[in-house]
Design a protein around this motif. Structure first.
Motif, PDB file in Angstrom:
ATOM      1  N   PHE A   1     -13.152 -25.982 -20.563  1.00 14.01           N
ATOM      2  CA  PHE A   1     -13.925 -26.932 -21.350  1.00 14.01           C
ATOM      3  C   PHE A   1     -15.036 -27.600 -20.548  1.00 14.01           C
ATOM      4  O   PHE A   1     -16.158 -27.733 -21.038  1.00 14.01           O
ATOM      5  N   PRO A   2     -14.809 -28.044 -19.302  1.00 17.64           N
ATOM      6  CA  PRO A   2     -15.914 -28.637 -18.529  1.00 17.64           C
ATOM      7  C   PRO A   2     -17.069 -27.672 -18.328  1.00 17.64           C
ATOM      8  O   PRO A   2     -18.236 -28.074 -18.406  1.00 17.64           O
ATOM      9  N   ALA A   3     -16.763 -26.393 -18.070  1.00 17.61           N
ATOM     10  CA  ALA A   3     -17.827 -25.410 -17.885  1.00 17.61           C
ATOM     11  C   ALA A   3     -18.586 -25.170 -19.184  1.00 17.61           C
ATOM     12  O   ALA A   3     -19.815 -24.954 -19.161  1.00 17.61           O
ATOM     13  N   VAL A   4     -17.898 -25.223 -20.313  1.00 12.70           N
ATOM     14  CA  VAL A   4     -18.577 -25.072 -21.609  1.00 12.70           C
ATOM     15  C   VAL A   4     -19.536 -26.238 -21.832  1.00 12.70           C
ATOM     16  O   VAL A   4     -20.676 -26.048 -22.285  1.00 12.70           O
ATOM     17  N   CYS A   5     -19.079 -27.462 -21.528  1.00 14.53           N
ATOM     18  CA  CYS A   5     -19.945 -28.639 -21.682  1.00 14.53           C
ATOM     19  C   CYS A   5     -21.171 -28.538 -20.769  1.00 14.53           C
ATOM     20  O   CYS A   5     -22.293 -28.856 -21.180  1.00 14.53           O
ATOM     21  N   GLU A   6     -20.955 -28.093 -19.539  1.00 13.11           N
ATOM     22  CA  GLU A   6     -22.083 -27.942 -18.613  1.00 13.11           C
ATOM     23  C   GLU A   6     -23.057 -26.886 -19.101  1.00 13.11           C
ATOM     24  O   GLU A   6     -24.277 -27.053 -18.999  1.00 13.11           O
ATOM     25  N   ALA A   7     -22.514 -25.772 -19.644  1.00  6.97           N
ATOM     26  CA  ALA A   7     -23.389 -24.728 -20.166  1.00  6.97           C
ATOM     27  C   ALA A   7     -24.194 -25.225 -21.359  1.00  6.97           C
ATOM     28  O   ALA A   7     -25.397 -24.923 -21.485  1.00  6.97           O
ATOM     29  N   LEU A   8     -23.571 -26.009 -22.239  1.00  2.65           N
ATOM     30  CA  LEU A   8     -24.290 -26.559 -23.385  1.00  2.65           C
ATOM     31  C   LEU A   8     -25.395 -27.501 -22.934  1.00  2.65           C
ATOM     32  O   LEU A   8     -26.489 -27.516 -23.521  1.00  2.65           O
ATOM     33  N   GLU A   9     -25.121 -28.280 -21.896  1.00  2.00           N
ATOM     34  CA  GLU A   9     -26.158 -29.180 -21.385  1.00  2.00           C
ATOM     35  C   GLU A   9     -27.327 -28.392 -20.812  1.00  2.00           C
ATOM     36  O   GLU A   9     -28.499 -28.731 -21.051  1.00  2.00           O
ATOM     37  N   ARG A  10     -27.041 -27.326 -20.082  1.00  2.00           N
ATOM     38  CA  ARG A  10     -28.106 -26.500 -19.497  1.00  2.00           C
ATOM     39  C   ARG A  10     -28.860 -25.719 -20.559  1.00  2.00           C
ATOM     40  O   ARG A  10     -29.992 -25.284 -20.335  1.00  2.00           O
TER      41      ARG A  10
END
Length: 269
Positions: A139-148
């Motif tokens: 989930f943290p990596a998904v959030c970071e990807a969405l931000e990028r």
């Protein structure tokens, strides 16, 4: 209390799956997010009476789950939880859309039942894709990807905070419910007692949030979570996204189930 403990264990297990080391896990999170979002958009774009044409789209969650080595029973069990909610929405359709489309033997099948089945299939497809995305990415990596990819940083930070401290909130709720059970001596708690428990849990959450905020400020927090792994969108990610987008486009333009039926009809006498 068993439901709270089960919820916490379910979240932790999903987080453990994301730490595996497979080919799909090593892909940049942005590639998996883009492919999943495209999958959801294409599935949602079909007509409300479409059922058979949606079935070939199960290839996406099945392939991702197989590459990520996610247990089939775990994915199916979590997806099955959403089926009653989809049915609760779709079961109203036969009441308002009673036009008969065809007959199954002597049983007339109305358009409302077809749209109901379409809602259930879409719910299973989209939920399984989202669940598998988190299971092979985290989930943290998904959030970071969405931000990028353009999501506002404030929203991405809120999602990460929610995920990080959800386990803390569940543990506090588990201890509070356990204390209530021990003091109730097996009797059902009264409504004022339950309301007091909820208020106490809210107060503890408020106080913990204040302490966490002060600790983060003491550690020079400036609104960024620094990931240990920096993704690289290379040729593998481009091929992954392009391949799935091409397949989604073909499945959207041509009804694979109908083509397969025609082919079987020609082969078999």
């Amino acid at each position: 209390m068993a439901s709270i403990v089960g919820m916490a264990a379910n979240f932790r297990r999903l987080d453990q799956f994301a730490r595996a080391d497979t080919a799909i896990h090593r892909l940049d999170a942005r590639a998996k997010v883009v492919a999943t979002l495209a999958f959801i958009v294409v599935v949602a774009s079909f007509d409300r009476y479409t059922v058979a044409a949606l079935l070939p789209f199960f290839i996406f969650p099945i392939v991702l789950a197989a590459l990520g080595k996610l247990p089939t029973a775990y994915v199916a069990g979590n997806v099955a939880v959403a089926i009653p909610f989809a049915l609760a929405i779709g079961l109203f359709n036969p009441l308002f859309d009673q036009q008969v489309l065809f007959k199954l033997g002597a049983i007339p099948i109305s358009a409302g039942w077809i749209s109901c089945a379409s809602i259930v299939v879409r719910a299973v497809l989209t939920l399984s894709a989202a669940l598998i995305l988190i299971g092979v990415t985290g989930f943290p990596a998904v959030c970071e990807a969405l931000e990028r990819l353009g999501m506002p940083r404030v929203l991405a930070m809120q999602m990460q905070f929610l995920y990080r401290y959800l386990f803390v909130l569940i543990e506090d709720a588990r201890r509070s419910v356990r204390a209530l059970e021990l003091r109730s001596c097996g009797r059902s708690p009264h409504l004022p007692t339950v309301a007091s428990l909820i208020g106490f849990l809210l107060l503890r959450t408020w106080q913990r949030a204040d302490r966490i905020h002060m600790a983060m400020l003491a550690r020079a927090y400036r609104g960024d979570f620094h990931s240990r792994k920096v993704g690289n969108f290379g040729s593998g990610e481009v091929a992954f996204v392009a391949g799935w987008l091409l397949l989604f486009g073909l499945l959207r333009a041509y009804d694979a189930s109908q083509l397969l039926g025609v082919l079987v009809g020609r082969v078999l006498p």
